[in-house]
Design an enzyme around this catalytic site. Structure first.
Site, PDB file in Angstrom:
ATOM      1  N   ARG A  21       0.812  -1.218   0.000  1.00 14.12           N
ATOM      2  CA  ARG A  21       0.000   0.000   0.000  1.00 14.12           C
ATOM      3  C   ARG A  21       0.842   1.263   0.000  1.00 14.12           C
ATOM      4  O   ARG A  21       0.430   2.299  -0.513  1.00 14.12           O
ATOM      5  CB  ARG A  21      -0.927  -0.010   1.222  1.00 14.12           C
ATOM      6  CG  ARG A  21      -2.020  -1.070   1.128  1.00 14.12           C
ATOM      7  CD  ARG A  21      -2.689  -1.318   2.458  1.00 14.12           C
ATOM      8  NE  ARG A  21      -3.739  -2.325   2.342  1.00 14.12           N
ATOM      9  CZ  ARG A  21      -4.125  -3.117   3.331  1.00 14.12           C
ATOM     10  NH1 ARG A  21      -3.550  -3.016   4.520  1.00 14.12           N
ATOM     11  NH2 ARG A  21      -5.082  -4.001   3.148  1.00 14.12           N
ATOM     12  N   ALA A  40      -5.568 -18.726  10.923  1.00  9.13           N
ATOM     13  CA  ALA A  40      -5.818 -18.447  12.335  1.00  9.13           C
ATOM     14  C   ALA A  40      -5.384 -19.624  13.199  1.00  9.13           C
ATOM     15  O   ALA A  40      -6.164 -20.558  13.432  1.00  9.13           O
ATOM     16  CB  ALA A  40      -7.289 -18.130  12.557  1.00  9.13           C
ATOM     17  N   CYS A  42      -4.973 -19.707  16.345  1.00 12.43           N
ATOM     18  CA  CYS A  42      -5.736 -19.765  17.597  1.00 12.43           C
ATOM     19  C   CYS A  42      -7.062 -20.500  17.433  1.00 12.43           C
ATOM     20  O   CYS A  42      -7.687 -20.885  18.429  1.00 12.43           O
ATOM     21  CB  CYS A  42      -5.990 -18.351  18.126  1.00 12.43           C
ATOM     22  SG  CYS A  42      -4.482 -17.473  18.595  1.00 12.43           S
ATOM     23  N   ASN A 303       0.547  -9.480  14.595  1.00 15.29           N
ATOM     24  CA  ASN A 303      -0.074  -8.567  13.636  1.00 15.29           C
ATOM     25  C   ASN A 303       0.403  -7.132  13.821  1.00 15.29           C
ATOM     26  O   ASN A 303       0.707  -6.436  12.846  1.00 15.29           O
ATOM     27  CB  ASN A 303      -1.598  -8.645  13.761  1.00 15.29           C
ATOM     28  CG  ASN A 303      -2.177  -9.829  13.009  1.00 15.29           C
ATOM     29  OD1 ASN A 303      -2.362  -9.777  11.798  1.00 15.29           O
ATOM     30  ND2 ASN A 303      -2.437 -10.912  13.726  1.00 15.29           N
TER      31      ASN A 303
END
Length: 442
Positions: A21, A40, A42, A303
């Site tokens: 970006r 994911a 988790c 993240n």
């Protein structure tokens, strides 16, 4: 500008997207040794338990999306074996074709994550023994968990072990939890650990503590495991004793490593070697309360650190503000959470602390459904600042832990915590929030 990212999960792809970006003309190559991007981890215990019926639901973005929509050279089965920081080259092997590869970089991000710790005991390669970290791990467990698998032993009483145990119970398995420690959930103080153990036993889990696993026994398939105190029959074994950072590829570099093997980074995710960054489960996280670099591998940190690394690689200035040690898990009917320091950590840091633990209610006492909520709070006696909160209850745990985490991040005192303008209505809270009740009693 050629950017190379090792690792295609949370930290790696968070960074890649920021670079795309910010610098759309740059070349980005991601080298992922597995087959999946951005999934994911988790959610894996809940796939085992059938709560998530399809493992594809755990994939946030397919590799093809990164490649076709964003122009990222997103490779799979590319296992990096070495980094030459002087020549700025990474080398490795395509595990599908067996061919060697070499990629040069101007800037490199190491986002290799972590791997489950294997028990170095006899029989750890028998059929029916598993670890859990990836989608293939989880799929292997589900495939192996047929009707003839009646009893499953989970080795390890931490977050993953407890979540796996719960989901195995929901699948109708007889579950045993074994841990070398003398209690479950060691991140929590004893009072919370005892409540976790009580809940496990109430749900039919056999809890075996203070025993060290010595061997897995069987012919081709595991039939039992032996500890230093006895032998236990088991149709399947899942080892969940922790993870270790994947940093073996930096052994021939000058990168500085933490005692636990993670790569030291500054607040810009820069390592001590020029043009090399690190983020996620393979990197350290600065702990704002301990005032030092820590190793707390969680998806939330990965993240944030990945995003921070990506922006700094792309030429912007972004700082990772550190952690306060916040985590939460579901265990049957209860939520169990903590933020900040526990008593053991406070003692290790030499803090003169005060502590209180008490039962309260997450909503108005007269309103239906107000199950009890256990709160445990620690403060620094010298500064009167909050330094830790733990909570366990059926309702309202996440709200209190997140408020406490915000208070810790901001360095609030007991009086400031007491004066927070928190929401109130009988179905959602009492006039004095349980956190404020604790602060008043400290």
């Amino acid at each position: 500008m050629n950017i190379v990212i090792i690792g295609g999960d949370a930290a790696g792809m968070s960074a890649a997207m920021q670079i795309v970006r910010t610098q759309p003309d740059w070349n980005i190559t991601v080298l992922e040794r597995g087959a999946y991007y951005s999934y994911a981890q988790c959610g894996l215990p809940y796939f085992i338990g059938g709560v998530i019926p399809d493992s594809d639901q755990l994939i946030a973005r397919e590799r093809e999306v990164f490649a076709e929509k964003y122009g990222i050279d997103a490779r799979i089965y590319h296992d990096v074996e070495a980094i030459d920081s002087k020549k700025q080259i990474v080398t490795g092997k395509d595990t599908k074709s067996g061919k060697k590869f070499e990629v040069s970089y101007d800037k490199l991000l190491i986002a290799t994550g972590a791997s489950p710790i294997q028990l170095p005991v006899e029989g750890n390669d028998l059929e029916g023994t598993h670890v859990l970290k990836t989608i293939p791990d989880a799929e292997s467990i589900v495939k192996d968990m047929g009707e003839d698998v009646l009893t499953v032993t989970v080795v390890g009483g931490g977050y993953i072990g407890l979540e796996v145990a719960e989901n195995l119970v929901t699948k109708g398995k007889k579950v045993r939890l074994i841990d070398v420690a003398d209690r479950l959930g060691q991140r929590f103080d004893l009072e919370i650990s005892e409540k976790i153990k009580q809940q496990a036993q109430e749900k039919g889990i056999q809890v075996v503590l203070g025993e060290s696993v010595e061997a897995f026994l069987g012919q081709d398939r595991v039939e039992s495991l032996r500890t230093d105190k006895g032998e236990y029959r088991s149709d399947m074994i899942i080892v969940a004793i922790g993870i270790k950072p994947n940093t073996s590829i930096v052994s021939n570099t000058q990168l500085k490593l933490h005692d636990l093997g993670a790569i030291f980074v500054n607040d810009h995710m820069e390592t001590n070697v020029e043009n090399i960054y690190a983020a996620g489960d393979c990197a350290t996280q600065y702990n704002r309360l301990k005032k030092k670099d820590d190793y707390a591998p969680l998806g939330t940190h990965a993240n944030k650190q990945g995003r921070t690394a990506g922006l700094n690689i792309a030429g912007q200035s972004k700082s990772f503000q550190g952690i306060v040690g916040t985590s939460i898990m579901k265990f049957f009917d209860y939520a169990v959470a903590k933020t900040g320091l526990n008593e053991e950590e406070a003692k290790e840091l030499g803090i003169d602390y005060g502590v209180i633990g008490f039962e309260s209610h997450p909503i108005a006492g007269y309103y239906p459904g107000g199950d009890s909520l256990y709160i445990r709070m620690l403060k620094d006696n010298e500064t009167d600042k909050l330094i830790g909160v733990q909570a366990m209850g059926k309702h309202g745990v996440a709200k209190r832990i997140d408020v406490a985490a915000t208070a810790l991040f901001s360095g609030l005192t007991m009086e400031e915590l007491e004066n927070l303008d928190l929401s109130y209505a009988p179905p959602y809270n009492s006039v004095w929030d349980p956190l404020q009740q604790a602060a008043r009693r400290m």
